[in-house]
Design a protein around this motif. Structure first.
Motif, PDB file in Angstrom:
ATOM      1  N   PRO A 154      67.456  50.889   2.300  1.00 56.02           N
ATOM      2  CA  PRO A 154      66.011  51.183   2.424  1.00 56.02           C
ATOM      3  C   PRO A 154      65.467  50.887   3.822  1.00 56.02           C
ATOM      4  O   PRO A 154      65.887  49.924   4.470  1.00 56.02           O
ATOM      5  N   LEU A 155      64.554  51.743   4.228  1.00 57.80           N
ATOM      6  CA  LEU A 155      63.938  51.629   5.553  1.00 57.80           C
ATOM      7  C   LEU A 155      62.607  50.898   5.376  1.00 57.80           C
ATOM      8  O   LEU A 155      61.588  51.509   5.064  1.00 57.80           O
ATOM      9  N   ILE A 156      62.660  49.590   5.533  1.00 56.70           N
ATOM     10  CA  ILE A 156      61.457  48.780   5.304  1.00 56.70           C
ATOM     11  C   ILE A 156      61.576  47.494   6.118  1.00 56.70           C
ATOM     12  O   ILE A 156      62.692  47.028   6.399  1.00 56.70           O
ATOM     13  N   GLU A 157      60.426  46.949   6.506  1.00 58.01           N
ATOM     14  CA  GLU A 157      60.460  45.668   7.214  1.00 58.01           C
ATOM     15  C   GLU A 157      60.844  44.567   6.244  1.00 58.01           C
ATOM     16  O   GLU A 157      60.283  44.468   5.142  1.00 58.01           O
ATOM     17  N   VAL A 163      61.313  48.957  -4.043  1.00 57.22           N
ATOM     18  CA  VAL A 163      60.920  48.731  -2.642  1.00 57.22           C
ATOM     19  C   VAL A 163      59.415  48.906  -2.450  1.00 57.22           C
ATOM     20  O   VAL A 163      58.777  48.147  -1.732  1.00 57.22           O
ATOM     21  N   THR A 164      58.855  49.914  -3.125  1.00 55.74           N
ATOM     22  CA  THR A 164      57.442  50.218  -2.890  1.00 55.74           C
ATOM     23  C   THR A 164      56.488  49.421  -3.792  1.00 55.74           C
ATOM     24  O   THR A 164      55.281  49.504  -3.610  1.00 55.74           O
TER      25      THR A 164
END
Lengths: 208, 216
Positions: free
Chosen positions: A10-13, A170-171
């Motif tokens: 996943p592309l997340i901080e 994730v969201t």
């Protein structure tokens, strides 16, 4: 059939915390078996356990700065070392549908998860539920079904459902009550001047 | 009659195509005059409908059609884009309107990846190809297949073009095609295939090409 496929990171901080993950045996070997109900139908056995572990390893390591997979569930007698919090995922339910059951030209997988949040000493901090759904269209070759087997179509639907599970987590995980309360506790501790003032010298004394 | 004598006949009939009727509608608000140049575009399938999902092979077909006709255009493959930007373009999370792209600015890692792709246009394809009816009967035994079967297919797709920089919808292309496939069978089935999906792919691809390319 064993669900096979790869998942992206996943592309997340990342949250600057260390997460402990404990996969129970039931989760690692998760499968459903659906016996045929009539002569025209087939038995279905869908094994998602290995794919679940592959997915959640990527999701958790994409969300937290560090993750440790625990070999046993922590308790007050045997607390987990070096982790801030622990997540234990469970697959509570998995349902599937194929075109011959529904007359709709898609293969579908639906899952319900439950995540347990505990501290390093094994004390419960709460749990929350989350659903995931994946579907894949019936492949038509010259207008009739073909080009992929039913197993391939179900596998693809399962991969889509697992991707959806990761996306949902994730969201939304920061809004899940136990996580939100834990994060509130972390920021309250950071904001507390007494906590800052005394926590460091105490730990230095302990180390000495 | 043995299979060797039948083979040329089967092959010649296999290359025959059934008749396909197709219609393409286009509505463009802000076409780039010299094409997209060095920038890239991505074509993505909508998959949040309850009883259908845009087929990945159709999305791939449209991208391949555009790049074949104008090799200067770079279309980012759908699976690569979805994996690189996971989980922000999954059916659950994908923006339904261009203004929803604004919320991506809050995710720094996502924004950086999007910038590195140099994306000019995001094209969403929504639709599917359906079998709308069938007739006739075929029966097969050890001695071969006999009978006649026919079925009709209908492809219905809409492509919506978003200007990624302006966060605005700038065009819409619709395509509808239908056709009838026939399968007479004397010993072996001899399909006369109506390539409904392929015609829809070419139709939508040609219209998108006019939008994206400076040559068309």
């Amino acid at each position: 059939m064993i669900v096979q496929g790869d998942f992206p990171t996943p592309l997340i901080e990342k949250l600057n915390q260390t997460l402990g993950v404990y996969y129970e045996d039931e989760f690692k070997s998760h499968e459903i078996f659906d016996e045929a109900k009539s002569r025209g139908q087939a038995d279905w056995q869908i094994r998602t356990g290995e794919a679940q572990v592959r997915l959640w390893n990527l999701i958790f390591s994409g969300v937290f700065s560090k993750t440790l997979t625990l070999s046993e569930r922590p308790s007050s007698e045997k607390p987990a070392d070096g982790v801030d919090v622990i997540i234990i995922p469970h697959v509570e339910e998995l349902q599937y549908a194929i075109p011959s059951h529904t007359q709709v030209k898609v293969y579908e997988i639906w899952m319900r998860y439950r995540f347990e949040l505990i501290n390093a000493a094994g004390e419960p901090l709460g749990d929350w539920k989350m659903t995931a759904y994946g579907k894949t269209p019936q492949n038509l070759v010259m207008g009739i079904e073909g080009g992929q087997s039913k197993e391939e179509a179900i596998n693809l639907a399962a991969i889509m459902a697992l991707r959806d599970a990761g996306a949902h987590f994730v969201t939304s995980f920061r809004r899940a009550e136990p996580i939100a309360l834990w994060l509130d506790g972390l920021s309250a501790r950071e904001d507390d001047p007494n906590e800052r003032k005394f926590s460091q010298p105490e730990s230095i004394e302990l180390n000495q | 009659m043995n299979i060797k004598t039948l083979l040329p006949l089967i092959l010649s009939i296999n290359v025959l195509s059934g008749c396909v009727t197709s219609r393409v509608d286009e509505m463009v608000f802000n076409e780039p005059e010299i094409g997209i140049g060095e920038a890239t575009a991505v074509i993505l399938g909508r998959r949040h409908g309850s009883d259908y999902a845009t087929e990945p092979d159709f999305v791939q077909c449209v991208g391949a059609h555009i790049m074949k006709k104008d090799p200067t255009i770079t279309i980012i493959p759908e699976t690569y884009f979805l994996d690189q930007l996971y989980p922000w373009f999954e059916p659950r999370t994908a923006p339904l309107e261009p203004r929803n792209l604004q919320r991506f600015t809050e995710e720094r890692a996502l924004l950086q990846t999007l910038e590195s792709l140099d994306l000019a246009y995001m094209i969403w394809i929504d639709g599917s190809t359906k079998n709308t009816g069938s007739d006739g009967s075929l029966s097969c035994s050890l001695h071969g297949c006999f009978g006649f079967a026919t079925w009709s297919n209908e492809a219905n797709y809409e492509a919506i073009i978003w200007d990624f920089t302006a966060r605005a919808e700038v065009g819409k292309v619709n395509t509808e095609s239908s056709g009838q496939t026939y399968m007479p069978s004397i010993f072996v089935p001899l399909p006369i295939h109506a390539p409904v999906k392929g015609v829809a792919c070419d139709g939508i691809g040609d219209q998108l090409l006019e939008f994206l390319s400076g040559k068309f």
